[in-house]
Design a protein around this motif. Sequence first.
Motif, mmCIF file in Angstrom:
data_model
loop_
_atom_site.group_PDB
_atom_site.id
_atom_site.type_symbol
_atom_site.label_atom_id
_atom_site.label_comp_id
_atom_site.label_asym_id
_atom_site.label_seq_id
_atom_site.Cartn_x
_atom_site.Cartn_y
_atom_site.Cartn_z
ATOM 1 N N ILE A 15 18.779 18.033 -24.450
ATOM 2 C CA ILE A 15 17.342 18.128 -24.152
ATOM 3 C C ILE A 15 16.597 18.815 -25.293
ATOM 4 C CG2 ILE A 15 15.657 19.200 -22.606
ATOM 5 C CD1 ILE A 15 17.714 18.715 -20.337
ATOM 6 N N THR A 16 17.177 19.892 -25.818
ATOM 7 C CA THR A 16 16.544 20.615 -26.923
ATOM 8 C C THR A 16 16.488 19.753 -28.180
ATOM 9 O OG1 THR A 16 17.399 22.678 -26.010
ATOM 10 C CG2 THR A 16 16.595 22.746 -28.258
ATOM 11 N N ALA A 17 17.552 19.020 -28.466
ATOM 12 C CA ALA A 17 17.564 18.147 -29.642
ATOM 13 C C ALA A 17 16.506 17.057 -29.527
ATOM 14 C CB ALA A 17 18.943 17.541 -29.824
ATOM 15 N N LEU A 18 16.374 16.482 -28.349
ATOM 16 C CA LEU A 18 15.334 15.463 -28.151
ATOM 17 C C LEU A 18 13.936 16.065 -28.290
ATOM 18 C CD1 LEU A 18 16.855 13.424 -25.188
ATOM 19 C CD2 LEU A 18 16.649 12.741 -27.588
ATOM 20 N N ALA A 19 13.754 17.287 -27.812
ATOM 21 C CA ALA A 19 12.455 17.941 -27.946
ATOM 22 C C ALA A 19 12.140 18.242 -29.409
ATOM 23 C CB ALA A 19 12.433 19.221 -27.115
ATOM 24 N N ILE A 20 13.153 18.606 -30.192
ATOM 25 C CA ILE A 20 12.939 18.866 -31.619
ATOM 26 C C ILE A 20 12.494 17.594 -32.327
ATOM 27 C CG2 ILE A 20 14.101 19.433 -33.796
ATOM 28 C CD1 ILE A 20 15.879 21.344 -32.165
ATOM 29 N N VAL A 21 13.140 16.486 -32.002
ATOM 30 C CA VAL A 21 12.811 15.217 -32.648
ATOM 31 C C VAL A 21 11.423 14.734 -32.240
ATOM 32 C CG1 VAL A 21 13.483 12.784 -32.783
ATOM 33 C CG2 VAL A 21 15.216 14.572 -32.909
ATOM 34 N N ARG A 22 11.041 14.962 -30.990
ATOM 35 C CA ARG A 22 9.786 14.410 -30.479
ATOM 36 C C ARG A 22 8.556 15.255 -30.799
ATOM 37 N NH1 ARG A 22 9.284 9.797 -28.062
ATOM 38 N NH2 ARG A 22 7.783 10.677 -26.630
ATOM 39 N N THR A 23 8.717 16.518 -31.134
ATOM 40 C CA THR A 23 7.558 17.370 -31.355
ATOM 41 C C THR A 23 6.925 17.092 -32.717
ATOM 42 O OG1 THR A 23 6.733 19.632 -31.267
ATOM 43 C CG2 THR A 23 8.835 19.315 -32.347
ATOM 44 N N SER A 24 5.630 17.280 -32.796
ATOM 45 C CA SER A 24 4.926 17.074 -34.059
ATOM 46 C C SER A 24 4.503 18.393 -34.696
ATOM 47 C CB SER A 24 3.688 16.199 -33.828
ATOM 48 O OG SER A 24 2.819 16.845 -32.906
ATOM 49 N N ASN A 25 4.653 19.489 -33.975
ATOM 50 C CA ASN A 25 4.272 20.796 -34.479
ATOM 51 C C ASN A 25 5.475 21.436 -35.172
ATOM 52 O OD1 ASN A 25 3.266 23.326 -34.934
ATOM 53 N ND2 ASN A 25 2.664 23.708 -32.821
ATOM 54 N N LEU A 26 5.288 21.858 -36.417
ATOM 55 C CA LEU A 26 6.386 22.428 -37.192
ATOM 56 C C LEU A 26 6.889 23.738 -36.595
ATOM 57 C CD1 LEU A 26 8.181 22.343 -39.709
ATOM 58 C CD2 LEU A 26 6.357 23.540 -40.923
ATOM 59 N N PHE A 27 5.969 24.575 -36.146
ATOM 60 C CA PHE A 27 6.365 25.857 -35.574
ATOM 61 C C PHE A 27 7.169 25.657 -34.293
ATOM 62 C CE2 PHE A 27 5.586 29.675 -33.007
ATOM 63 C CZ PHE A 27 6.072 30.628 -33.887
ATOM 64 N N MET A 31 11.081 26.817 -33.605
ATOM 65 C CA MET A 31 11.477 27.649 -32.465
ATOM 66 C C MET A 31 12.535 26.943 -31.613
ATOM 67 S SD MET A 31 10.038 30.563 -32.529
ATOM 68 C CE MET A 31 10.217 30.570 -34.288
ATOM 69 N N LEU A 32 12.367 25.651 -31.419
ATOM 70 C CA LEU A 32 13.369 24.891 -30.669
ATOM 71 C C LEU A 32 14.695 24.836 -31.424
ATOM 72 C CD1 LEU A 32 11.201 21.969 -29.291
ATOM 73 C CD2 LEU A 32 12.303 23.768 -27.967
ATOM 74 N N ARG A 64 17.140 29.899 -40.208
ATOM 75 C CA ARG A 64 16.042 29.212 -39.522
ATOM 76 C C ARG A 64 14.838 30.118 -39.356
ATOM 77 N NH1 ARG A 64 19.794 26.054 -35.478
ATOM 78 N NH2 ARG A 64 20.183 24.250 -36.783
ATOM 79 N N SER A 65 15.047 31.400 -39.037
ATOM 80 C CA SER A 65 13.896 32.289 -38.887
ATOM 81 C C SER A 65 13.230 32.533 -40.237
ATOM 82 C CB SER A 65 14.323 33.615 -38.255
ATOM 83 O OG SER A 65 15.172 34.320 -39.114
ATOM 84 N N PHE A 66 14.011 32.572 -41.309
ATOM 85 C CA PHE A 66 13.427 32.702 -42.642
ATOM 86 C C PHE A 66 12.603 31.477 -43.000
ATOM 87 C CE2 PHE A 66 13.681 32.232 -47.299
ATOM 88 C CZ PHE A 66 13.027 33.401 -47.657
ATOM 89 N N ARG A 67 13.102 30.306 -42.621
ATOM 90 C CA ARG A 67 12.382 29.066 -42.874
ATOM 91 C C ARG A 67 11.057 29.034 -42.123
ATOM 92 N NH1 ARG A 67 15.843 24.245 -41.393
ATOM 93 N NH2 ARG A 67 17.433 25.718 -42.024
ATOM 94 N N ALA A 71 7.360 28.722 -43.805
ATOM 95 C CA ALA A 71 6.567 27.529 -43.502
ATOM 96 C C ALA A 71 5.196 27.875 -42.944
ATOM 97 C CB ALA A 71 7.317 26.639 -42.513
ATOM 98 N N CYS A 72 5.078 29.043 -42.305
ATOM 99 C CA CYS A 72 3.806 29.378 -41.651
ATOM 100 C C CYS A 72 2.829 30.055 -42.557
ATOM 101 C CB CYS A 72 4.068 30.265 -40.437
ATOM 102 S SG CYS A 72 4.961 29.385 -39.169
#
Length: 72
Positions: A15-27, A31-32, A64-67, A71-72
Amino acid sequence: MTVFIIIFLLTMLVITALAIVRTSNLFTAAMLAGIFSLLIAMVFFLLDAADVALTEAAVVGMCRSFRVRCAC
């Protein structure tokens, strides 16, 4: 009992992997990805691979937290 927990965590991973792929917001995607890393570390720990779980949580989580900060 442990098998049911692992199956639940693997379902949450999908579910989390699908949410990562489907989201358009980088932040949100970053987080996902952190949540994904935490879930996979828990799966590794339940499979008696504590060293891999610790490496996943520490190294990948930090990268990932450094990235996210860059990015922000």
